[in-house]
Every structure is written in C-alpha cells, then in structure tokens.
Design a protein around this motif. Structure first.
Motif, PDB file in Angstrom:
ATOM      1  N   GLY A 165      22.703 -57.420  -2.227  1.00  0.00           N
ATOM      2  CA  GLY A 165      22.053 -58.657  -1.506  1.00  0.00           C
ATOM      3  C   GLY A 165      22.108 -58.646  -0.358  1.00  0.00           C
ATOM      4  N   ARG A 166      20.766 -59.035   0.526  1.00  0.00           N
ATOM      5  CA  ARG A 166      20.704 -58.954   1.790  1.00  0.00           C
ATOM      6  C   ARG A 166      20.146 -60.361   2.188  1.00  0.00           C
ATOM      7  N   ASP A 167      20.284 -61.289   1.420  1.00  0.00           N
ATOM      8  CA  ASP A 167      19.520 -62.619   1.751  1.00  0.00           C
ATOM      9  C   ASP A 167      20.550 -63.604   2.686  1.00  0.00           C
ATOM     10  N   GLY A 168      20.276 -63.976   3.792  1.00  0.00           N
ATOM     11  CA  GLY A 168      21.012 -64.881   4.522  1.00  0.00           C
ATOM     12  C   GLY A 168      20.107 -66.296   4.716  1.00  0.00           C
ATOM     13  N   TYR A 169      20.593 -67.275   5.097  1.00  0.00           N
ATOM     14  CA  TYR A 169      20.190 -68.451   5.144  1.00  0.00           C
ATOM     15  C   TYR A 169      20.505 -69.122   6.768  1.00  0.00           C
ATOM     16  N   ILE A 170      19.151 -69.745   7.216  1.00  0.00           N
ATOM     17  CA  ILE A 170      19.343 -70.317   8.418  1.00  0.00           C
ATOM     18  C   ILE A 170      18.444 -72.092   8.339  1.00  0.00           C
ATOM     19  N   HIS A 171      18.735 -72.780   9.164  1.00  0.00           N
ATOM     20  CA  HIS A 171      18.092 -73.903   9.277  1.00  0.00           C
ATOM     21  C   HIS A 171      16.298 -73.715   9.243  1.00  0.00           C
ATOM     22  N   LEU A 172      15.645 -74.439   8.608  1.00  0.00           N
ATOM     23  CA  LEU A 172      14.276 -74.397   8.675  1.00  0.00           C
ATOM     24  C   LEU A 172      13.776 -74.798  10.037  1.00  0.00           C
ATOM     25  N   SER A 173      14.218 -75.664  10.795  1.00  0.00           N
ATOM     26  CA  SER A 173      13.815 -75.806  12.203  1.00  0.00           C
ATOM     27  C   SER A 173      14.058 -74.346  13.257  1.00  0.00           C
ATOM     28  N   ASP A 174      15.152 -73.867  12.934  1.00  0.00           N
ATOM     29  CA  ASP A 174      15.330 -72.527  13.645  1.00  0.00           C
ATOM     30  C   ASP A 174      14.333 -71.486  13.289  1.00  0.00           C
ATOM     31  N   ALA A 175      13.912 -71.506  12.157  1.00  0.00           N
ATOM     32  CA  ALA A 175      13.110 -70.329  11.621  1.00  0.00           C
ATOM     33  C   ALA A 175      11.600 -70.732  12.437  1.00  0.00           C
ATOM     34  N   LYS A 176      11.152 -71.893  12.230  1.00  0.00           N
ATOM     35  CA  LYS A 176      10.104 -72.411  13.262  1.00  0.00           C
ATOM     36  C   LYS A 176       9.954 -72.276  14.741  1.00  0.00           C
ATOM     37  N   THR A 177      11.239 -72.133  15.254  1.00  0.00           N
ATOM     38  CA  THR A 177      11.422 -71.626  16.780  1.00  0.00           C
ATOM     39  C   THR A 177      11.419 -70.032  16.911  1.00  0.00           C
TER      40      THR A 177
END
Length: 414
Positions: A202-214
């Motif tokens: 597995g190579r799936d990580g998680y970040i906050h949705l707001s950070d992805a938009k930035t």
C-alpha cells in the motif's frame, strides 16, 4: 396418514443399525455444511468490514469515466460544485445512508529532503472520514489517533515510512501537478504511520482536504469521489439501485451521464475472494445433496429388496399402490428429518462453542481478528429444506418400484 407414519417409523426401527448409520451420514453432511457456511460467512463479513469500514466505504460516487482511468488519478474528472451539491442532496434524503465523505485523490512526489518517491494521497475532511470509515484510526500504527489529522499534517503509509526512514514528527514535502500542469510543493508534518489494509504494497497516505486544495491550487468546490457508509450492509443493493436511478438521469451538455455509482465489490479485488467463498459454499451444498441422495437411495433400495414378500402380502390384502408409495416415501422423509435434526443441534452447539472460545486469526497485516461464526435462519431453513426434499426424492424411485409390484410375483419371491 398417522398410521402410515407409525408403520414407517416401526420399519425404520426394525433395521436399527442401517437407520443409525444412514442418519449419521446425513448428520455429518448437515454439520459440515452448516459449520462451513457459518465460518466462511463470518470470515467474509469480517474481511468486507475491514475493507469498507477502514478505506472504501460501502458505495462510492464519481464523475462518469473516473473509475476507468483511476490508476492515473485524473484531476480533470473531479466532481464540480453543482454536481457535488446534487449528490449531497440525494444522500441527505436517503434514510439508509449513515455518513459520507468527500475526498480528493491525487498522485504526488514524497520527499524527505534526501530521497524522493511517489505516493497516492487521499485528501479528506477528518470528521467526515471518521464517520464514513470508522476503522481508519485503528490502522494508525504510530502517532496520535484522536481527530485523525489536522491541517499541515500527513498520515504516511508504513511502506514509504520505512523506505524513506520517516518518523512521526518529521517534516516532509509533497510535490504535485494540478490539472492545468502547474507544479506546486508544500511541507507537511508526519502525524502518524498508517498500516495498509491491502498488505505491504500500500502507498496511500492521508492529508487534510484544505491542504489538497492549496497544493493543487483549487479555488472552487470539487472532489474526486464521495464515499458512502450505510446503516445496514443488507440495504446495499437497494441503495445502489436508488442512487443509480436518482443520479443516472442527469446528463451533461453532450447528453451523456454525469455520474457513476459503484459498490465496494467493483472497487476492491477482495470481491473476487468473496465470490470464491460463495462458490465454495455452493459446492459444499451440492456435496450435501449427493451424500443424502446416495445414502437414502441405497437404504430404500435395500429396504424394498428385503421386503418384497411383505410388499406382496400388504398388496394382496387390498393396500392400494398409492399407500405403499406413501409408506416408503415417509420412511425416507423420517430418515431425512432425523439426520437433519441431529445435525442441526450439533451444528448450533459447535457454533456456540466457537464463539465462546474466541478464535482469532491473522489476515495479511491484520492481527488477532476475532472469528465470530453465525448462521442465519435463512441458511438453516435452506439446508434443512434441501436435505428433507432430497431425502424424499431419493426415496421416490424405490417407493415407485414397490408400489408397482405384482402381488402374486412378490409373494413367490424367496
């Protein structure tokens, strides 16, 4: 009819050893089927729960064509503002939906300032994601689990954390390209190390949705997928059909569907394992049918052969062929009922014993998963019905032969 049952029971008692052995054979078949159905069903439910409750959700909604190109995580196929609003409207109106989570999925380069590798990122709203995937926090091997993550933080998959020698509290950089081809980088603090549900690859990580938009320079509402959790897994087929009906009629300017809805089976390779479990269960039931059919036919053929003279006698005193037929069918029925009842009692006791014993097992990276075998009333009734029906069918040919015997010929038989 009562007399036929009484005579049939007496005939079975006349041959105690044969009746006992046949009943034991049927009992073993019933026990094998019910135990396999309960254990395999429990294993399947547990694995499905692990996958849906910690990663996929029960259903997912995407823009049409997204799944076909999901390997490249296309940002140009994200759901836009009005489309997202429409899906939320439909989901909010559905009483079967417990929660849903908006996600942006993207591919990025992961750098620890010394080395670089690729990573798949799931950008989520932590509160929504915990409701839609309640077992996700249980996959956090190291780091704070409360609240999942905050802005500026990342959950790193274990494989990448080990390969890149990254620890909780370290700062890393994600570099991503948006749909316009613009490249942007952003630093993140490692909040936790995440265990992969699908094993060490597995190579799936998680970040906050707001950070992805930035990171992607998104200034309008858009998401890649909407993961849906249902209150009851049993309602999945109905909810899937309702969502397809509600969203399938919405077309774009070219007259093509805007949305596509998929259940977890279409999104996970484990669905093939689940299908194999169902196929194995079917084969086990077929074996049960064969066991009962052969054993009952053998007993009834021998019974007819040994009682030819007796059949001739009762036929000669005026017993109708239909009653002789009913007598032998009843004997087969009673054998089926006896073996089934004993097998059912043993199976239920064995299932209860396994639950009391708290049997655990490992599945891939998942440790100490508790096996809790259960058997539904539907499965019990199905197995009981199959055994009894096959017992009667197995008795049919010998019974028919007995009812068609010529009395004079039968009386001459030695």
């Amino acid at each position: 009819m009562y007399n036929i049952f009484k005579i049939a029971a007496r005939n079975l008692l006349r041959y105690k050893r044969r009746t006992l052995l046949t009943s034991i054979l049927i009992t073993l078949g019933v026990v094998a089927v019910l135990l396999f159905v309960s254990v395999s069903g429990s294993f399947k439910s547990l694995m499905v729960g692990q996958i849906t409750d910690s990663m996929l959700g029960h259903l997912q909604v995407h823009r049409k064509g997204y799944i076909a190109s999901i390997d490249s995580l296309p940002l140009n196929r994200n759901l836009q503002g009005k489309q997202v609003a429409k899906v939320k409207e439909v989901l909010d109106a559905s009483p079967e939906v417990e929660a849903y989570s908006m996600r942006i999925k993207l591919g990025a380069m992961f750098s620890n300032y010394n080395e670089t590798t690729n990573i798949r990122i799931n950008a989520v709203n932590p509160k929504q994601e915990q409701q839609a995937s309640p077992m996700l926090t249980g996959r956090i091997l190291q780091g704070e689990k409360e609240g999942l993550l905050d802005k500026g933080e990342i959950l790193v998959p274990e494989l990448i954390a080990k390969g890149m020698k990254v620890k909780v509290g370290d700062t890393i950089v994600l570099v991503a390209t948006n749909k316009d081809g613009l490249v942007n980088g952003q630093p993140f603090v490692v909040r936790g190390i995440l265990e992969s549900i699908s094993g060490p690859g597995g190579r799936d990580g998680y970040i906050h949705l707001s950070d992805a938009k930035t990171l992607l320079r998104i200034d309008k509402p858009e998401v890649s997928e909407i993961a849906i959790r249902l209150k009851e897994m049993a309602t999945l087929p109905d909810v899937l059909a309702n969502l397809k009906e509600a969203l399938g009629g919405i077309l774009n300017k070219q007259g093509k569907p805007v949305f596509e809805v998929h259940s977890w089976e279409k999104l996970s390779p484990f669905s093939k394992i689940a299908a194999m479990i169902d196929l194995m269960t079917l084969f086990i039931k077929i074996m049960l049918v064969a066991i009962v059919l052969v054993s009952i036919m053998n007993v009834m053929i021998m019974s007819v052969y040994e009682r030819i003279h007796e059949i001739g006698t009762i036929a000669a005193i005026g017993t109708s062929p239909s009653k002789i037929l009913a007598l032998f069918l009843t004997e087969g029925l009673l054998l089926g009922i006896l073996g089934t009842l004993i097998g059912l009692v043993i199976s239920l006791l064995a299932i209860a014993g396994m639950n009391v014993s708290s049997i655990s097992f490992d599945f891939g990276r998942q440790k100490d998963l508790l096996l809790a075998p259960v058997i539904s009333t539907t499965d019990v009734l199905l197995v009981v019905g199959i055994v009894i029906a096959v017992a009667v069918i197995g008795s049919l040919q010998p019974a028919w032969k007995a009812s068609r015997m010529n009395p004079i010929t039968a009386l001459r038989h030695v």
